[in-house]
Design a protein around this motif. Structure first.
Motif, PDB file in Angstrom:
ATOM      1  N   VAL A   1       0.835  -1.198   0.000  1.00 53.37           N
ATOM      2  CA  VAL A   1       0.000   0.000   0.000  1.00 53.37           C
ATOM      3  C   VAL A   1       0.871   1.250   0.000  1.00 53.37           C
ATOM      4  O   VAL A   1       0.603   2.224  -0.714  1.00 53.37           O
ATOM      5  N   GLN A   2       1.927   1.209   0.781  1.00 56.47           N
ATOM      6  CA  GLN A   2       2.806   2.385   0.826  1.00 56.47           C
ATOM      7  C   GLN A   2       3.479   2.633  -0.518  1.00 56.47           C
ATOM      8  O   GLN A   2       3.558   3.777  -0.985  1.00 56.47           O
ATOM      9  N   GLU A   3       3.922   1.547  -1.131  1.00 57.96           N
ATOM     10  CA  GLU A   3       4.556   1.722  -2.445  1.00 57.96           C
ATOM     11  C   GLU A   3       3.595   2.334  -3.444  1.00 57.96           C
ATOM     12  O   GLU A   3       3.926   3.274  -4.175  1.00 57.96           O
ATOM     13  N   LEU A   4       2.385   1.779  -3.474  1.00 62.12           N
ATOM     14  CA  LEU A   4       1.420   2.266  -4.454  1.00 62.12           C
ATOM     15  C   LEU A   4       0.983   3.691  -4.141  1.00 62.12           C
ATOM     16  O   LEU A   4       0.739   4.490  -5.052  1.00 62.12           O
ATOM     17  N   SER A   5       0.893   4.026  -2.859  1.00 63.19           N
ATOM     18  CA  SER A   5       0.527   5.396  -2.503  1.00 63.19           C
ATOM     19  C   SER A   5       1.591   6.369  -2.966  1.00 63.19           C
ATOM     20  O   SER A   5       1.280   7.493  -3.367  1.00 63.19           O
ATOM     21  N   ALA A   6       2.836   5.930  -2.887  1.00 64.40           N
ATOM     22  CA  ALA A   6       3.913   6.810  -3.342  1.00 64.40           C
ATOM     23  C   ALA A   6       3.857   7.003  -4.850  1.00 64.40           C
ATOM     24  O   ALA A   6       4.091   8.095  -5.370  1.00 64.40           O
ATOM     25  N   LEU A   7       3.499   5.931  -5.558  1.00 68.07           N
ATOM     26  CA  LEU A   7       3.435   6.040  -7.014  1.00 68.07           C
ATOM     27  C   LEU A   7       2.220   6.820  -7.478  1.00 68.07           C
ATOM     28  O   LEU A   7       2.261   7.492  -8.514  1.00 68.07           O
ATOM     29  N   PHE A   8       1.121   6.704  -6.732  1.00 66.69           N
ATOM     30  CA  PHE A   8      -0.129   7.351  -7.127  1.00 66.69           C
ATOM     31  C   PHE A   8      -0.588   8.244  -5.997  1.00 66.69           C
ATOM     32  O   PHE A   8      -1.486   7.884  -5.238  1.00 66.69           O
ATOM     33  N   PRO A   9       0.001   9.411  -5.860  1.00 66.56           N
ATOM     34  CA  PRO A   9      -0.292  10.235  -4.679  1.00 66.56           C
ATOM     35  C   PRO A   9      -1.689  10.818  -4.657  1.00 66.56           C
ATOM     36  O   PRO A   9      -2.151  11.258  -3.614  1.00 66.56           O
ATOM     37  N   ASN A  10      -2.399  10.815  -5.792  1.00 67.15           N
ATOM     38  CA  ASN A  10      -3.729  11.404  -5.773  1.00 67.15           C
ATOM     39  C   ASN A  10      -4.786  10.457  -5.269  1.00 67.15           C
ATOM     40  O   ASN A  10      -5.936  10.853  -5.080  1.00 67.15           O
ATOM     41  N   VAL A  11      -4.406   9.205  -5.085  1.00 69.36           N
ATOM     42  CA  VAL A  11      -5.387   8.205  -4.686  1.00 69.36           C
ATOM     43  C   VAL A  11      -5.244   7.936  -3.197  1.00 69.36           C
ATOM     44  O   VAL A  11      -4.138   7.724  -2.706  1.00 69.36           O
TER      45      VAL A  11
END
Lengths: 706, 297
Positions: free
Chosen positions: A688-698
């Motif tokens: 989740v942290q990785e994906l949040s970093a890649l997609f900060p608007n979500v």
């Protein structure tokens, strides 16, 4: 000696003892024209220096007294140890009495009473806690009387409001536990959807509440403290009120008053850890055992969860010294007037009794165009409007102009709205188009007849009617609504769970309905099918937690045939929907943008229903598949491929979705704002942290239990 | 210094106590638990009332005492699921239902049904299965209501003899009836019995009755006569002696389980079915020993 005694408080009995040990002869002081107080101060300073310096004090005394008589000084020297001993005995006795508390109560010392209160800890178990020597009672809630929404199922004890009764189950642990009380929504996500109603103008800035709950306690007390144990994402409590009515008494309610104990802004605690929220509450003039807590979780990251509410109070009316003297705040004064404003307005007639008035004109007001004054007045809240109407003839004309009352939200004034208020507002509201009476009229404040007569007078042009949690509604009220408001487009009956099932048959007569909310009502299948047959303009339909409907496949197929303009559908916890119904729905309602299928456990992904759904509904913006354990990678990938307009997705609780397909979804749907992957076993916090970093608007939500 | 009034009160109480029938008094269960997990090497520190894959609970609500045991089916371990999670959550949920009063004393099957429904309402995706046995004592009416799904069970011993016992429910050898939540797609493959399939019974109890609720780890390793022998040693009705007896029963069963030459009831049953085995059956053992005594505050 008398002077010195007064200077010391009881808190320092040691100093008192030493003072007694060093007597000062007032005559001696006066003979030297020395002010007793200053001398006393100096001697007091030396006394405080310690017992070891008593000989110096003795000398001082002799010099001050001016009596260097040897006999006298010898006497003093022998008396002094005796006096010391006597004072020590006195000191010991004094402390003993302090501890037993009788002396402190007699003295009325505030600190001593507080100490006695602190000494009594909360007693465990049961709804009534321990009683301290000060008479303070601590109680857990006995029963949850009313609430606006909750996350769990109607007969369940998981995530439902009934968990608030009794002692806490989870506190002080924090996390997403089943034993807590959770509301249906959080944050702003539901407000931003088109299925939410438009906000009302003239909402007072102090009104923030979105949800409420009412708790009854065993014994009425004068509250000294209210503690709310929040165990997950705290910060949602915005108002705490107390009622003068005893919900357990057999006598009918005579005068029901609601007083605000505390109100504040919605906030967000720094960490989602549990906390005990205990704001400083106002002094109440009547005993209460019915509390109401209003919440607004729009700033919070996830669902807020409450574990228990503790009411601390005293049985007898307390001394004012126990409370902090409240700073008199201009806002407080105006709030107090707010509550009684509509009441005041309804009693006093705006027309002046005497026929003669000086027609001296209205000064500069006459130069302003009518529309401009209307525009100015349109910014006032309803109580202010009522007050302004009493000021002069011209303003009364403006304030009673029906054009000011095209939209009327009476929800912020639920505590004081009565039948008389409606009668008073009636002449002004003849052009009413949007009316919000959610939360009003409970406990006899409004009657169905009063509401019906108001509606008959004012409801011809009604377009939108919000009646959430209105327990005064009966079948007759719905009949009147259906007869008086043929052009009604929006009807909200959420949580009207005391409305009998046969009442809903009248809703079918409202053929122009576009938005219908039936969350947590007792509507039955036949009534719902007849509504769907005749209300073909339906665009937004909420059937969440409608437990009395047996077969949702039939409902879905009726929707697909009759309500082809459907844009949003909420089927939260609709237990009997299968892939057949879902397929018909997808085929018949191509304009669907929002679909909430949370906790619909009968839908199986293996039938391919979710993939077909995604293919058929390319316009989908919101798709909630909460706690559907069968959602798998193939479904998510199909959603990624076919639904580029997705904004809000929830796939809580599935074991079969991997981070890779989640990544595909995030890549393919540029408009994604919310993805809830709580309790998805394959997607851990690191992913989740990785994906949040890649997609900060979500906002990727991952809840936890520990 | 007792005043005349307090003396009079005591005398009156004694007289009335002697004259009134014993049926007027409430009974209650004094219960002690003991158990051993199968695998010491696991070293997982569980909260109390969990022994290996077994779980149990003791609760009361107003004038009702409730006990329960659940035996988690160990086969789930092969599929990466922790079998103890299901049984522990089931027992915790039953306990919460009892404490909050959401049950009828005369219908223990409803407790199982509600608890199973609550497991499905959990956001956490639970998997696994377990047997269950629930025993409810209604203090006023002196009736014991029980229900049993699977191969756990209970014995009621009166005067040194077994007067009631539960029946084992099995589909095949070593495959008891079980409540289960299966992974999606495997519903047809995984055995899942409805709570309605549980056996239920109700009967009266008397003061001094001993109720032994246990999982199959006990009954498969200790035949009845050995259990009765141990229970004869129970003299007092206080908690410590009950705890001691429960412990001795559980320890003895544990020893016998690892005895390779002993002809356990499990081995006997296997031989009867054509399998030539001998020795005890290593399994999680959970024992809840209760005595029906008078209710004192």
């Amino acid at each position: 000696m008398g002077i010195l005694v007064q200077r010391y408080t009881y808190g320092s009995a040691c100093e008192l003892a030493l003072c007694i040990a060093t007597p000062i002869d007032p005559l001696a002081l006066c003979s030297h024209n020395i002010s007793p107080n200053t001398k006393a101060l100096e001697i007091a300073k030396q006394v405080r220096g310690g017992a070891g310096r008593t000989t110096e004090v003795e000398k001082e005394w002799v010099e001050v007294g001016g009596l260097a008589h040897p006999l006298f000084s010898a006497c003093c020297r022998s008396m002094f140890p005796m006096l010391t001993l006597l004072s020590m005995f006195y000191y010991i006795c004094l402390r003993r009495r302090c501890r037993s508390g009788s002396r402190s109560e007699a003295l009325g010392s505030r600190r001593a009473v507080e100490l006695a209160q602190r000494a009594s800890g909360p007693a465990g178990g049961g709804s009534v806690g321990g009683v301290s020597s000060g008479g303070e009672l601590e109680q857990y809630a006995k029963e949850v009387v009313d609430f606006s929404s909750h996350y769990g199922s109607e007969n369940s004890m998981s995530y439902t409001m009934w968990n608030l009764a009794g002692a806490p189950n989870v506190y002080p642990s924090s996390g997403d536990f089943t034993q807590t009380a959770v509301f249906r929504t959080y944050g702003r996500w539901w407000e931003r959807c088109p299925s939410a109603g438009a906000p009302y103008r003239r909402t007072p800035r102090s009104f923030h509440s979105r949800d409420f709950l009412e708790l009854a306690f065993e014994e009425p007390v004068y509250p000294t403290a209210v503690e709310v144990l929040e165990t997950y994402h705290p910060g949602a409590v915005v108002q705490i009120l107390a009622c003068s009515l005893n919900p357990f008494s057999q006598n009918p309610p005579t005068d029901v008053r609601w007083e605000v104990l505390w109100s504040g802004e919605p906030s967000k605690a720094l960490a989602p850890q549990s906390r005990q929220f205990s704001p400083s509450i106002r002094h109440l003039s009547f005993p209460t055992n019915l509390l109401r807590v209003e919440v607004n979780s729009s700033l919070l990251e996830y669902y807020t969860e409450l574990d228990a509410v503790i009411l601390r109070g005293v049985r007898e009316r307390p001394m004012l010294a126990l409370y902090k003297i409240p700073l008199i705040d201009m806002n407080d004064l105006s709030d107090g007037e707010d509550e009684t404003a509509i009441g005041i307005g309804s009693q006093r007639h705006p027309q002046a009794g005497d026929g003669k008035y000086n027609n001296t004109g209205n000064g500069y007001f006459d130069k302003l165009p009518y529309e401009l004054i209307q525009l100015i007045v349109s910014h006032l809240t309803v109580p202010d409007l009522c007050r302004l109407a009493q000021s002069c003839k011209l303003l009364q004309q403006h304030c009673c102009d029906p054009l000011q009352y095209l939209q009327l939200s009476l929800q912020p004034y639920w505590a004081t709205l009565t039948d008389a208020s409606l009668v008073h507002l009636q002449p002004r509201c003849v052009l009413l188009q949007r009316l919000n009476m959610s939360w009003t009229g409970n406990r006899g404040a409004l009657t169905s007849n009063g509401f019906c007569s108001f509606l008959k007078a004012c409801g011809q042009s009604l377009v939108s009617l919000e009646l959430s949690c209105c327990h005064f509604l009966t079948e007759a009220s719905l009949e009147v609504i259906s007869q008086t408001c043929p052009g009604l487009q929006e009807l909200n009956l959420a949580s009207c769970d005391r409305l009998q099932p046969q009442a809903f048959s009248h809703v079918a007569k409202l053929n122009s309905l576009r938005r219908l909310v039936l969350y947590r009502t007792k509507i039955e299948q036949t009534a719902l099918l007849s509504i769907l047959t005749f209300c073909t303009e339906l665009q937004h339909l909420n059937l969440g937690s409608c437990v009395r409907i047996q077969d949702y496949d039939v409902v879905a197929s009726m929707l697909s045939v009759r309500c082809r303009r459907l844009r949003s559908l909420d089927l939260w916890r609709c237990g009997s929907l299968t892939e057949r119904g879902l397929a018909e729905l997808a085929a018949g309602c191509p304009l669907l943008e929002e679909l909430d299928l949370g906790w619909c456990s009968t839908l199986q992904s293996s039938s391919g229903c979710f993939q077909r759904l995604a293919r058929r509904l390319p316009r989908l913006r919101k798709l909630f598949l909460t706690a559907n354990r069968t959602v798998c990678d193939a479904d998510v990938e199909e959603m990624a491929a076919c639904c580029p307009a997705l904004h809000y997705v929830d796939i809580l609780g599935t074991r079969m979705v991997s981070p890779a397909s989640l990544r595909k979804l995030l890549q393919s749907c540029p408009n994604l704002k919310l993805v809830d992957v709580s309790f998805c076993s394959q997607i851990d916090t690191r992913a989740v942290q990785e994906l949040s970093a890649l997609f900060p608007n979500v906002a990727i939500k991952k809840s936890f239990t520990q | 210094m007792l005043s005349v009034l307090s003396y009079g009160r005591i005398v009156a109480r004694a007289v009335l106590g002697g004259l009134s029938q014993t049926d007027g008094r409430d009974y209650s269960l004094i219960t002690a638990s003991c158990g051993f997990g199968k695998d010491f090497r696991k070293g997982i520190l569980k909260k109390g009332m969990c022994y290996g894959d077994d779980a149990c609970f003791i609760a009361r609500h107003k004038s009702v005492d409730v006990l329960g045991v659940a035996d988690g089916v160990g086969g789930w371990r092969d599929y990466g699921v922790d079998p103890s999670q299901f049984s522990a959550t089931l027992m915790r949920t039953c306990e919460r239902l009892v404490k909050e009063g959401r049950f009828t004393p005369s219908n223990p099957v409803a407790i199982l049904t509600s608890a199973y429904y609550e497991l499905l309402q959990n956001k956490v995706p639970l998997l696994g299965s377990s047997t269950a046995c629930i025993v409810v004592l209604d203090r006023r009416s002196h009736r014991l209501h029980t229900c049993n799904l699977g191969d756990s069970g209970f014995l009621v011993v009166r005067g040194g003899e077994v007067v009631h016992r539960s029946d084992e429910q099995q589909h095949y050898f070593n495959t008891p009836f079980q409540l289960s939540i299966a992974p999606p797609g495997a519903e047809g493959v995984v055995l899942s019995d409805s709570p309605d399939a549980a056996d239920s019974s109700s009967f009266d109890v008397q003061l001094g009755d001993i109720i032994l609720t246990a999982t199959d780890g006990l009954f498969d390793n200790m035949p009845d006569y050995m259990i009765l022998q141990e229970l004869k040693k129970l003299k007092n009705t206080n908690y410590d002696s009950i705890q001691q007896t429960a412990r001795s029963i559980a320890e003895q069963a544990h020893e016998l389980a690892y005895d390779p030459n002993y002809m356990s009831p499990f081995a006997q049953f296997a031989c009867d079915n054509g399998l030539n085995v001998r020795g005890g059956k290593p399994d999680d053992i959970t024992v809840l020993l209760s005595i029906v005594a008078e209710y004192t505050d």
